[in-house]
Structure formats: C-alpha cells, structure tokens
Enzyme design. Sequence first.
Site, short mmCIF file in Angstrom:
data_model
loop_
_atom_site.label_atom_id
_atom_site.label_comp_id
_atom_site.label_asym_id
_atom_site.label_seq_id
_atom_site.Cartn_x
_atom_site.Cartn_y
_atom_site.Cartn_z
N LYS B 79 0.86 -1.19 0.00
CA LYS B 79 0.00 0.00 0.00
C LYS B 79 0.90 1.24 0.00
O LYS B 79 1.91 1.27 0.71
CB LYS B 79 -0.90 -0.03 1.24
CG LYS B 79 -1.98 1.03 1.29
CD LYS B 79 -2.87 0.81 2.51
CE LYS B 79 -4.04 1.80 2.56
NZ LYS B 79 -4.92 1.54 3.72
N SER B 154 -9.87 1.27 2.55
CA SER B 154 -9.03 2.13 1.74
C SER B 154 -7.91 1.39 1.00
O SER B 154 -7.36 1.92 0.05
CB SER B 154 -8.41 3.19 2.62
OG SER B 154 -7.51 2.62 3.55
N SER B 178 -10.03 -1.14 6.70
CA SER B 178 -9.41 -0.91 5.39
C SER B 178 -8.63 -2.08 4.81
O SER B 178 -8.17 -2.01 3.67
CB SER B 178 -8.49 0.31 5.45
OG SER B 178 -9.25 1.48 5.50
#
Lengths: 73, 475
Positions: B79, B154, B178
């Site tokens: 990420k 997310s 997330s």
Amino acid sequence: MTTQLSGMLDHFADIDKLDLSNVAPLAQPFPLKNVFREDVVVAGLDRDEVLGAAPAAEDGRFRVPPSLGLGEQ
Amino acid sequence: MTKPFATVVDIAADIASGKTSAVEVLEQHLARITEREGEIHAFNLVTTDQARATAQQVDADIKSGKPVGALAGVPVALKDNMCTRGIETTCSSKILEGWKPPYDATVVTRLQQAGAVMVGKTNLDEFAMGSSTENSAFGPTKNPLDTSRVPGGSSGGSAAAVAAGFAAASLGSDTGGSIRQPASLCGLVGVKPTYGLVSRQGIVAFASSLDQVGPFTHTVADAALMMEVIGGHDPLDSTSLPQPMPSLTSVLGQGVKGMRIGRLADMPDGCEPEVLARMDAAYVALQAAGATIVDISLPSLSYCLTAYYLVAPAEASSNLARYDGVRYGMRVETGDLHSMYGATRAAGFGAEVKRRIMLGTYALSAGYFDAYYGKALKVRRLIANDFAAAYEKCDVILTPTSPTVAFPLGDKTSDPLTMYLCDIFTIPTNLAGHAAMSVPFGTGAHNMPVGVQVLAPALGEQTMFRVAAELERAS
C-alpha cells in the site's frame, strides 16, 4: 461541505442518549509505559537525503518563506 | 475452492526447490500487470526494474546455496502509505506526490529480509480515508472481479493487485476496516492483527491508536506465513507489544472442535439477505466441525460508528498537521510562511481529507472537546467492555465483514455517511485494539464474493486462524 458536516454532527448526536457519567475514557487499547529501546548508538537518517526530499533547503536546513515582516503590504 | 493464481506458500516452495525461478515467477506477474493494469489501476507505481534486480539476486543466492528467507522470490505489493526508501510514497495524495522517503518501514525491511520481491506501490483512498478507493487523487481502482464495481477501501489497490494476480500477496493498513472490507469485496483473506503486534514504524499515520498493518492473500495459510514474517516486536515503534509473534502456520490444521463461536443476537439492519445466508452457512459449517454456537450481544455496537468517526478524524487532524509544505511533498509558494501553509494544504488535500481534518479539529476544539472527542473515548470504553463480556461466553465472534457485496463505482460518493456505514462490522475491532480477519465464504448478490469476519480478543490470532482455516476448508 457545510451541509455534509452538519449532517454528520447530527448523526453523532446519537451518543448523547448514553449515560457515560461513570465510564472512564479509553484513548489507546494497551497503554505501555516507559517504553525505551536499548541504549545503543544506531545510525540516524542521512541529512542530505532528508533535505533532498524537502521542497526547499539551504545550508543544511529546511528553507521557508519569511514568517515576519515580508508579505505584509 | 480452487484459487485462480499460485499461492505464496507454493511459490516460495517451488522457488526454494528449484522447480521454478524467482525471475520466471516475477515475469508471470509482470505480464498480468501489462495485460490488465490499464483497466484496474491497482498501482500508483510499478517498480519493474527494482523487482527484476531483486528476483535475480534471489535466484543467484539459491544457485550459490545461500540460505534464503521464507518469502524468497514471492512477488508482493505494498500500500502506498508504507515508506520505501528512495521510492515514491504518495498516500494517493497530491500533497505527497513525488516524495521519496529516506527510510523503509519496518514491515518493508522484514519483507525484504524474507526475500520478497516488491512489484509496486498500490492505490488507496487518500491517506487511507475511505471505503472504496474512489478518494484517491490519482483516480479510482476497479474491482478485478467486476470492473464496474469498487474493490473496497481504503487498501483497494492492495486487494485488487492480489485478486488480479499482479502480486501473490500484499500489505494494507486497517484503521476501521481498510484491509478486511476490501478483502471481502475482492474474495481474499485479509487480516487486521491485534494493535501492536505488527510495527507501525514507517507507515504514514492516519489515526495512530487504531492503525495496524496486515496482509492480503488468496489463502489462510498464506496469510499466516505473511503474518509470521511481518509481526513481532519492533523497538522503533513505542506502541509495539513486547510479546513474541505466535506461530500461526503450525495451528491451521488443529480444527475448531470444542470451540465456542459467538453469533450476534442483535444483528444491525442493512445487511443483504445473501450475506446473511452465507453467515448461516458459516455457523452450520463450524458446528459440523465440532464447534458450539453461542448467542452474544454487543449493546454498544450501533454507537461505534459515531465513536470511530470522532476518534479517527481527531487523531488524523493532529497527524496531518505535519503536511505544511516545509519538510516533504508539495509547497505552494506565497509571500510569507503562514499563507504558504494554508495555500499548500488547500491545494494538496482532497475533499474527504479536508472533511475529516475539519471534523477532527472541531471535535478537539475548546468548548466541544467534552461533547464530542471526550464522549467518543467513553463509548470506546463501552465497546471494549462489551467485547470483554462477550468473550466470557465465546472464543471468537463471527459477523459479516461488510453488509453488502462490492457496490458499483459512484454509488456512495455523494453522501459520506452512507459510505461510512460500510464499516459498521469492522470498526469495533479497531476501537478495542483486537484481532480480526475476513475469509472468503462463497458469493452473494451479482455473484460477487462474501467475506465472513472472524473476531478474536487481543492476541487471539492462533484461535482466529484456526477458525479461518476451518471456514476455508468448508467454502
């Protein structure tokens, strides 16, 4: 955005109906106290590398616009 | 259920035994990126050259008989809120565009030491604020299983990268769901470890008392292996727990016989019927494997959303104060320092980030602190107490991960509150600091995957993984 923010604050009023008078706040799940690492010398960050990632640097320091005097006409 | 792509465990074994090479495995993944990344947009950056160099090094080490790590040659994606030295780390925000961190996050170092090959930095909702990856400054990520739908968020890019076969595993961060929610929406395993089990050093902070890093994988065994590599004490993170990382790969076959599985007696409204049907099937499967189902209640569950959306923005408003155009990222030049701060932040942050900074600043401000932030912290205590009472009666709790399957792009972008409701089942774990994971368990509406969430008490990862492994066997 003002409408969205007031909509959220209206929704957040749901917790007003809870009796929280005798409840202690919880800011962090597992408070650890006096956290120190071993006292051994380790390499720090490379200054040029850190300053190289900044928008502006000069003489080994971050460079910023003037905070006093200039810009006030 | 057969998995569409090779697993971490198989790739690592095949490379270590010489059946295939790290370069060959990498090229297969790069080929899939070339083929589908244009339509999916999982990545902010694909690090092809570095990945090839690492893979060649792994192959050379194996050829010369050097010992290699548990993930030698396994392609992984990170990420884009995890610091990678000399490699752009943007948090999908204009304010950090072009920033190259001067150090690696601890989890990145641990993956490198284990021989993993980083293929790229994945897209996210700006600063991890969102549930659909539509809040990225660089455009949304699409769900590889149906590109008209969101991958969740997310960590949507990390989920999409694994679901599309661009990487065998990836890392995400989970502040309110997330990792678990995108794992559910993309048909993957996703783990939110106990707070403090995985280092946060070098993860760009969103809400420091809630953030945790964890893996996305195709299988429970892969997730267990990834956890063993990234988990464990880190002296560079003052909130890192002193406990050693428990073995997870060794417990997967132990089954659930005699275990007590908690079932929510007061299920919140808004779940799709197909999701609830999969939940019923999950209870039946665990019962058949020898577990007992126990009804439990979490009376404060419905207040978690409010507590979370006050605590997280409050912490974010403080954490994001550092983006002031001085030390990293963008700067909008103006005549003086103070107007430079304002102009930089106005131009650099997107709408959702601004919304949360304002909300958080308001909740912390003098006069409103007691009414909002102070109360939210007390509600946080209530949910922790609810969990403590529930875990007297059961070993783990099962809930849906998400009330719905993956929704169409644009479906929830106009009303932030509707988007926030996606997190109703995932938020409580973060508030309590407990462990939870999502396991794919069949499909629901539109033939999209449904994830079952296994919640466990703090440091209950071994029990949680045993249940997850049983659900995987039954799915």
